[in-house]
Design a protein around this motif. Sequence first.
Motif, PDB file in Angstrom:
ATOM      1  N   ARG A  46       0.848  -1.196   0.000  1.00 11.59           N
ATOM      2  CA  ARG A  46       0.000   0.000   0.000  1.00 11.59           C
ATOM      3  C   ARG A  46       0.877   1.238   0.000  1.00 11.59           C
ATOM      4  N   ARG A  47       0.234   2.350  -0.332  1.00 10.33           N
ATOM      5  CA  ARG A  47       0.880   3.647  -0.191  1.00 10.33           C
ATOM      6  C   ARG A  47       0.741   4.119   1.247  1.00 10.33           C
ATOM      7  N   VAL A  48       1.795   4.681   1.789  1.00 11.46           N
ATOM      8  CA  VAL A  48       1.726   5.301   3.108  1.00 11.46           C
ATOM      9  C   VAL A  48       1.589   6.808   2.924  1.00 11.46           C
ATOM     10  N   PRO A  49       1.096   7.514   3.952  1.00  8.42           N
ATOM     11  CA  PRO A  49       1.172   8.980   3.907  1.00  8.42           C
ATOM     12  C   PRO A  49       2.627   9.371   4.134  1.00  8.42           C
ATOM     13  N   HIS A  50       3.253   9.917   3.141  1.00  9.31           N
ATOM     14  CA  HIS A  50       4.689  10.132   3.177  1.00  9.31           C
ATOM     15  C   HIS A  50       5.095  11.328   4.034  1.00  9.31           C
ATOM     16  N   THR A  51       6.245  11.169   4.670  1.00  8.17           N
ATOM     17  CA  THR A  51       6.911  12.288   5.333  1.00  8.17           C
ATOM     18  C   THR A  51       8.218  12.500   4.591  1.00  8.17           C
ATOM     19  N   VAL A  52       8.309  13.595   3.875  1.00  5.20           N
ATOM     20  CA  VAL A  52       9.505  13.872   3.085  1.00  5.20           C
ATOM     21  C   VAL A  52      10.501  14.641   3.953  1.00  5.20           C
ATOM     22  N   LEU A  53      11.753  14.262   3.868  1.00  3.43           N
ATOM     23  CA  LEU A  53      12.804  14.931   4.618  1.00  3.43           C
ATOM     24  C   LEU A  53      13.453  16.015   3.769  1.00  3.43           C
ATOM     25  N   ILE A  54      13.314  17.258   4.236  1.00  3.23           N
ATOM     26  CA  ILE A  54      14.079  18.367   3.680  1.00  3.23           C
ATOM     27  C   ILE A  54      14.643  19.154   4.861  1.00  3.23           C
ATOM     28  N   HIS A  55      15.451  20.166   4.578  1.00  5.28           N
ATOM     29  CA  HIS A  55      16.148  20.875   5.638  1.00  5.28           C
ATOM     30  C   HIS A  55      15.850  22.375   5.618  1.00  5.28           C
ATOM     31  N   PHE A  56      15.972  22.959   6.793  1.00  2.42           N
ATOM     32  CA  PHE A  56      15.823  24.403   6.917  1.00  2.42           C
ATOM     33  C   PHE A  56      17.107  25.033   6.390  1.00  2.42           C
ATOM     34  N   ASN A  57      17.083  25.408   5.131  1.00  2.00           N
ATOM     35  CA  ASN A  57      18.276  25.965   4.500  1.00  2.00           C
ATOM     36  C   ASN A  57      17.871  26.958   3.412  1.00  2.00           C
ATOM     37  N   LEU A  58      18.876  27.548   2.786  1.00  5.20           N
ATOM     38  CA  LEU A  58      18.614  28.537   1.746  1.00  5.20           C
ATOM     39  C   LEU A  58      17.872  27.919   0.567  1.00  5.20           C
ATOM     40  N   LEU A  59      18.254  26.710   0.180  1.00  2.00           N
ATOM     41  CA  LEU A  59      17.618  26.043  -0.954  1.00  2.00           C
ATOM     42  C   LEU A  59      16.106  26.022  -0.795  1.00  2.00           C
ATOM     43  N   ASN A  60      15.627  25.661   0.386  1.00  2.60           N
ATOM     44  CA  ASN A  60      14.183  25.571   0.594  1.00  2.60           C
ATOM     45  C   ASN A  60      13.544  26.924   0.861  1.00  2.60           C
ATOM     46  N   ALA A  61      14.317  27.867   1.352  1.00  4.84           N
ATOM     47  CA  ALA A  61      13.793  29.225   1.449  1.00  4.84           C
ATOM     48  C   ALA A  61      13.490  29.769   0.048  1.00  4.84           C
ATOM     49  N   LEU A  62      14.306  29.374  -0.913  1.00  2.00           N
ATOM     50  CA  LEU A  62      14.113  29.839  -2.284  1.00  2.00           C
ATOM     51  C   LEU A  62      13.093  29.001  -3.063  1.00  2.00           C
ATOM     52  N   PHE A  63      13.080  27.672  -2.839  1.00  2.00           N
ATOM     53  CA  PHE A  63      12.359  26.791  -3.760  1.00  2.00           C
ATOM     54  C   PHE A  63      11.349  25.847  -3.115  1.00  2.00           C
ATOM     55  N   LEU A  64      11.052  26.009  -1.832  1.00  2.24           N
ATOM     56  CA  LEU A  64      10.048  25.137  -1.215  1.00  2.24           C
ATOM     57  C   LEU A  64       8.702  25.265  -1.918  1.00  2.24           C
ATOM     58  N   GLY A  65       8.310  26.466  -2.250  1.00  7.40           N
ATOM     59  CA  GLY A  65       7.047  26.655  -2.957  1.00  7.40           C
ATOM     60  C   GLY A  65       7.005  25.894  -4.264  1.00  7.40           C
ATOM     61  N   ASP A  66       8.115  25.877  -4.980  1.00  3.84           N
ATOM     62  CA  ASP A  66       8.189  25.134  -6.239  1.00  3.84           C
ATOM     63  C   ASP A  66       8.074  23.638  -5.994  1.00  3.84           C
ATOM     64  N   LEU A  67       8.674  23.168  -4.917  1.00  3.82           N
ATOM     65  CA  LEU A  67       8.579  21.745  -4.584  1.00  3.82           C
ATOM     66  C   LEU A  67       7.130  21.352  -4.299  1.00  3.82           C
ATOM     67  N   LEU A  68       6.455  22.163  -3.503  1.00  6.07           N
ATOM     68  CA  LEU A  68       5.066  21.856  -3.160  1.00  6.07           C
ATOM     69  C   LEU A  68       4.175  21.919  -4.395  1.00  6.07           C
ATOM     70  N   ASP A  69       4.413  22.905  -5.237  1.00  9.13           N
ATOM     71  CA  ASP A  69       3.642  23.007  -6.479  1.00  9.13           C
ATOM     72  C   ASP A  69       3.880  21.798  -7.381  1.00  9.13           C
ATOM     73  N   MET A  70       5.122  21.326  -7.410  1.00 12.99           N
ATOM     74  CA  MET A  70       5.445  20.158  -8.227  1.00 12.99           C
ATOM     75  C   MET A  70       4.653  18.939  -7.771  1.00 12.99           C
ATOM     76  N   TYR A  71       4.631  18.719  -6.469  1.00 15.52           N
ATOM     77  CA  TYR A  71       3.865  17.578  -5.956  1.00 15.52           C
ATOM     78  C   TYR A  71       2.399  17.678  -6.390  1.00 15.52           C
ATOM     79  N   GLN A  72       1.817  18.830  -6.242  1.00 16.12           N
ATOM     80  CA  GLN A  72       0.404  18.987  -6.576  1.00 16.12           C
ATOM     81  C   GLN A  72       0.162  18.807  -8.073  1.00 16.12           C
ATOM     82  N   LYS A  73       1.028  19.360  -8.901  1.00 20.90           N
ATOM     83  CA  LYS A  73       0.866  19.233 -10.347  1.00 20.90           C
ATOM     84  C   LYS A  73       0.978  17.779 -10.807  1.00 20.90           C
ATOM     85  N   LYS A  74       1.728  16.985 -10.065  1.00 19.03           N
ATOM     86  CA  LYS A  74       1.901  15.581 -10.412  1.00 19.03           C
ATOM     87  C   LYS A  74       0.885  14.674  -9.712  1.00 19.03           C
ATOM     88  N   GLY A  75      -0.113  15.290  -9.090  1.00 21.40           N
ATOM     89  CA  GLY A  75      -1.224  14.528  -8.535  1.00 21.40           C
ATOM     90  C   GLY A  75      -1.081  14.096  -7.102  1.00 21.40           C
TER      91      GLY A  75
END
Length: 314
Positions: free
Chosen positions: A223-252
Amino acid sequence: MNRREFNITLGAATLGFCANGSGVMAKSVTQPRVAVTMDDFHWNNAIKLTPQQRNQAILGALKSRGNLKAALFVAGKNADNETGKSLLREWDTAGHMIGNHSYSHSELNSEKVTASAFIADIQKAEDVLKNFSRYQKSFRFPYLKEGESEAERDAVRAFLKQNGYRNGHVTIDASDWAVDNRLTRRLQKDPAADLEPYRRFYLAHMWERSTYYDDLSRKVLGRRVPHTVLIHFNLLNALFLGDLLDMYQKKGWKLIDAVDAFKDPVFATEPMTVPAGESIIWALAKQSGRFDSLLRYPGEDAQYEKTKMDQMGL
């Protein structure tokens, strides 16, 4: 089917039951779901964005995507001063879960770290974090390393149980920190560097690892589990977390709150692997003995992405 195969199959099926022993089978879900879990709270590196700007960018990305609630696993040393407390208070006020990530962020599997010292470090972090209203007794092991030996693994697990902690397991592990290291070094050399290639690499990397662990969960658990994705509090996610979340949603994929994801019974399991740790999905796959051809150790590391980033000039 022989006895060993039967026991493996039964064990996988049992993971679908609630941890409280109610015998209610976890529902099979078609749509992938993912919650944001973020480690370290390392705000001190002020490259490109100030600590306040970094904090606001990450919190803003979560709020603008349906007021999504993440889990922030804090290394206590990063909140043991007025600036750290002030920044963490913004997470607390916004309603995000706050978890324990030890005080010093030391690695349990290191020869220099004893189980007793590691346990004391967990307690030291709790002393810093316990006064935040959203603090929960959920512990995430630094580097996802849970013990090099059975004795080490079991000593820390016993402490966590005795003190009311749950393991803040990761299902989707990744190496966003390695991309952030490269991005930071580039900006130190060239503050005006084009960051678009880093954004594209980051999103492609996160998608590849997300689909890998999602596929592995279906192979191991059925089965599929409700996933917990590991990312870090860093500059990369300050810049691109929104893009990551949008990517997940666009891919269903559906974005869900971290506290809801952690209710799944898979997060109460304790794989008996040694060395212990990695993604909970990886560890269960390793324990089964059936998926070694699909696994690597460590599960994630900068070495796996180095050649690709080198070739791209990142």
